[in-house]
Design a protein around this motif. Structure first.
Motif, PDB file in Angstrom:
ATOM      1  N   MET A   1       1.041  -0.937   0.093  1.00 16.05           N
ATOM      2  CA  MET A   1       0.368   0.132  -0.073  1.00 16.05           C
ATOM      3  C   MET A   1       1.134   1.157   0.125  1.00 16.05           C
ATOM      4  O   MET A   1       1.529   1.586   0.587  1.00 16.05           O
ATOM      5  CB  MET A   1      -0.645   0.000   0.803  1.00 16.05           C
ATOM      6  CG  MET A   1      -1.809   1.386   1.327  1.00 16.05           C
ATOM      7  SD  MET A   1      -2.433   1.832   2.581  1.00 16.05           S
ATOM      8  CE  MET A   1      -3.985   0.036   2.624  1.00 16.05           C
ATOM      9  N   VAL A   2       0.420   2.365  -0.724  1.00 21.61           N
ATOM     10  CA  VAL A   2       1.973   3.528  -0.743  1.00 21.61           C
ATOM     11  C   VAL A   2       0.554   4.934   0.163  1.00 21.61           C
ATOM     12  O   VAL A   2      -0.832   4.719   0.435  1.00 21.61           O
ATOM     13  CB  VAL A   2       0.886   3.778  -2.015  1.00 21.61           C
ATOM     14  CG1 VAL A   2       2.243   5.282  -2.713  1.00 21.61           C
ATOM     15  CG2 VAL A   2       1.637   3.303  -3.540  1.00 21.61           C
ATOM     16  N   LYS A   3       1.920   5.339   0.674  1.00 20.88           N
ATOM     17  CA  LYS A   3       1.229   6.781   2.280  1.00 20.88           C
ATOM     18  C   LYS A   3       1.562   7.896   1.172  1.00 20.88           C
ATOM     19  O   LYS A   3       3.225   7.329   0.922  1.00 20.88           O
ATOM     20  CB  LYS A   3       1.338   5.279   3.474  1.00 20.88           C
ATOM     21  CG  LYS A   3       0.640   4.569   3.681  1.00 20.88           C
ATOM     22  CD  LYS A   3       0.595   4.289   5.223  1.00 20.88           C
ATOM     23  CE  LYS A   3      -0.358   3.599   5.725  1.00 20.88           C
ATOM     24  NZ  LYS A   3      -1.358   4.319   6.638  1.00 20.88           N
ATOM     25  N   ILE A   4       1.129   8.788   1.412  1.00 16.95           N
ATOM     26  CA  ILE A   4       1.871   9.323   1.945  1.00 16.95           C
ATOM     27  C   ILE A   4       1.865   9.903   3.866  1.00 16.95           C
ATOM     28  O   ILE A   4       0.977   9.913   4.008  1.00 16.95           O
ATOM     29  CB  ILE A   4       0.593  11.238   1.466  1.00 16.95           C
ATOM     30  CG1 ILE A   4       0.881  10.422   0.763  1.00 16.95           C
ATOM     31  CG2 ILE A   4       1.447  12.147   1.920  1.00 16.95           C
ATOM     32  CD1 ILE A   4      -0.627  11.831  -0.341  1.00 16.95           C
ATOM     33  N   ARG A   5       2.945  10.371   4.084  1.00 18.35           N
ATOM     34  CA  ARG A   5       3.460  10.696   5.612  1.00 18.35           C
ATOM     35  C   ARG A   5       4.360  10.968   5.271  1.00 18.35           C
ATOM     36  O   ARG A   5       5.223  11.863   4.492  1.00 18.35           O
ATOM     37  CB  ARG A   5       3.709   9.052   5.911  1.00 18.35           C
ATOM     38  CG  ARG A   5       4.947   8.524   5.921  1.00 18.35           C
ATOM     39  CD  ARG A   5       5.278   7.242   6.169  1.00 18.35           C
ATOM     40  NE  ARG A   5       6.176   6.115   6.141  1.00 18.35           N
ATOM     41  CZ  ARG A   5       6.695   5.158   5.500  1.00 18.35           C
ATOM     42  NH1 ARG A   5       5.657   4.269   6.616  1.00 18.35           N
ATOM     43  NH2 ARG A   5       7.944   4.312   5.467  1.00 18.35           N
ATOM     44  N   LEU A   6       4.915  11.840   7.212  1.00 18.72           N
ATOM     45  CA  LEU A   6       6.341  11.767   7.209  1.00 18.72           C
ATOM     46  C   LEU A   6       7.076  11.767   7.097  1.00 18.72           C
ATOM     47  O   LEU A   6       7.443   9.828   8.184  1.00 18.72           O
ATOM     48  CB  LEU A   6       6.284  13.306   8.321  1.00 18.72           C
ATOM     49  CG  LEU A   6       4.664  14.139   8.267  1.00 18.72           C
ATOM     50  CD1 LEU A   6       4.630  14.778   9.990  1.00 18.72           C
ATOM     51  CD2 LEU A   6       4.599  15.137   7.092  1.00 18.72           C
ATOM     52  N   SER A   7       8.425  11.904   6.773  1.00 13.96           N
ATOM     53  CA  SER A   7       9.665  10.953   7.105  1.00 13.96           C
ATOM     54  C   SER A   7      10.860  12.424   7.445  1.00 13.96           C
ATOM     55  O   SER A   7      10.732  13.866   6.796  1.00 13.96           O
ATOM     56  CB  SER A   7      10.319  11.057   5.576  1.00 13.96           C
ATOM     57  OG  SER A   7      11.745  10.310   6.083  1.00 13.96           O
ATOM     58  N   ARG A   8      11.308  12.463   9.048  1.00 15.96           N
ATOM     59  CA  ARG A   8      11.984  13.662   9.692  1.00 15.96           C
ATOM     60  C   ARG A   8      13.211  13.376   9.162  1.00 15.96           C
ATOM     61  O   ARG A   8      14.084  12.873   8.835  1.00 15.96           O
ATOM     62  CB  ARG A   8      11.809  11.986  11.441  1.00 15.96           C
ATOM     63  CG  ARG A   8      12.642  13.965  11.591  1.00 15.96           C
ATOM     64  CD  ARG A   8      12.807  13.229  13.700  1.00 15.96           C
ATOM     65  NE  ARG A   8      14.438  14.582  13.788  1.00 15.96           N
ATOM     66  CZ  ARG A   8      13.595  14.882  14.747  1.00 15.96           C
ATOM     67  NH1 ARG A   8      12.624  14.880  15.772  1.00 15.96           N
ATOM     68  NH2 ARG A   8      14.530  15.786  15.470  1.00 15.96           N
ATOM     69  N   PHE A   9      13.956  14.558   8.809  1.00 19.03           N
ATOM     70  CA  PHE A   9      15.055  15.184   8.336  1.00 19.03           C
ATOM     71  C   PHE A   9      15.535  15.977   9.329  1.00 19.03           C
ATOM     72  O   PHE A   9      14.353  16.906  10.724  1.00 19.03           O
ATOM     73  CB  PHE A   9      15.248  15.444   7.317  1.00 19.03           C
ATOM     74  CG  PHE A   9      14.743  16.477   6.516  1.00 19.03           C
ATOM     75  CD1 PHE A   9      15.768  17.639   6.444  1.00 19.03           C
ATOM     76  CD2 PHE A   9      13.630  16.731   6.239  1.00 19.03           C
ATOM     77  CE1 PHE A   9      15.169  18.262   5.847  1.00 19.03           C
ATOM     78  CE2 PHE A   9      13.303  17.566   5.973  1.00 19.03           C
ATOM     79  CZ  PHE A   9      13.838  19.051   5.022  1.00 19.03           C
ATOM     80  N   GLY A  10      16.519  16.510   9.543  1.00 17.01           N
ATOM     81  CA  GLY A  10      17.047  17.781  10.300  1.00 17.01           C
ATOM     82  C   GLY A  10      17.527  17.540  11.728  1.00 17.01           C
ATOM     83  O   GLY A  10      18.270  16.784  11.762  1.00 17.01           O
ATOM     84  N   SER A  11      18.243  17.974  12.620  1.00 15.52           N
ATOM     85  CA  SER A  11      19.623  17.721  13.157  1.00 15.52           C
ATOM     86  C   SER A  11      18.748  17.815  14.848  1.00 15.52           C
ATOM     87  O   SER A  11      17.262  17.407  14.966  1.00 15.52           O
ATOM     88  CB  SER A  11      20.665  18.717  13.843  1.00 15.52           C
ATOM     89  OG  SER A  11      19.829  20.163  14.191  1.00 15.52           O
ATOM     90  N   ALA A  24       4.418   1.599   2.009  1.00 16.44           N
ATOM     91  CA  ALA A  24       4.081   1.675   3.948  1.00 16.44           C
ATOM     92  C   ALA A  24       4.845   0.154   4.598  1.00 16.44           C
ATOM     93  O   ALA A  24       5.434   1.139   5.731  1.00 16.44           O
ATOM     94  CB  ALA A  24       2.584   0.995   3.761  1.00 16.44           C
ATOM     95  N   ARG A  25       5.700  -0.198   4.227  1.00 15.22           N
ATOM     96  CA  ARG A  25       6.703  -1.495   4.276  1.00 15.22           C
ATOM     97  C   ARG A  25       7.741  -0.720   4.561  1.00 15.22           C
ATOM     98  O   ARG A  25       8.650  -1.829   5.184  1.00 15.22           O
ATOM     99  CB  ARG A  25       6.994  -2.712   3.896  1.00 15.22           C
ATOM    100  CG  ARG A  25       5.193  -3.210   3.609  1.00 15.22           C
ATOM    101  CD  ARG A  25       5.316  -4.122   3.386  1.00 15.22           C
ATOM    102  NE  ARG A  25       5.121  -3.957   1.231  1.00 15.22           N
ATOM    103  CZ  ARG A  25       5.374  -4.288   0.104  1.00 15.22           C
ATOM    104  NH1 ARG A  25       5.341  -5.897   0.308  1.00 15.22           N
ATOM    105  NH2 ARG A  25       5.001  -4.143  -0.796  1.00 15.22           N
TER     106      ARG A  25
END
Length: 82
Positions: A1-11, A24-25
């Motif tokens: 399944m394809v999801k739209i979600r947040l991916s963290r970056f930054g410090s 999703a996997r």
């Protein structure tokens, strides 16, 4: 399944998130299909939320399921989320 979600970056102690389309996997910060925009929860700049609304609408039409937070952010940018 394809999801739209947040991916963290930054410090450390300075989170920033990419709004991404991914399988999703995959791990939270793993590879993604497409980057739709970014979000700064600390609101340190005027453009703390930026979303490519055309591409977001395209992925939603293709059946991508947004997470609860991604849904809220997309709605804030005027994207029609079912």
């Amino acid at each position: 399944m394809v999801k739209i979600r947040l991916s963290r970056f930054g410090s450390t102690h300075n989170p920033h998130y990419r709004i991404v389309v991914t399988d999703a996997r995959r791990p939270r910060d793993g590879g993604y299909i497409e980057n739709l925009g970014h979000y700064d929860p600390r609101k340190t700049t005027e453009t703390y939320l930026k979303v490519n609304t055309e591409r977001a609408a395209y992925w939603l039409a293709q059946g991508a399921q947004p997470t609860q937070t991604a849904r809220r952010l997309l709605k804030a940018q005027g994207v029609k989320v079912a």
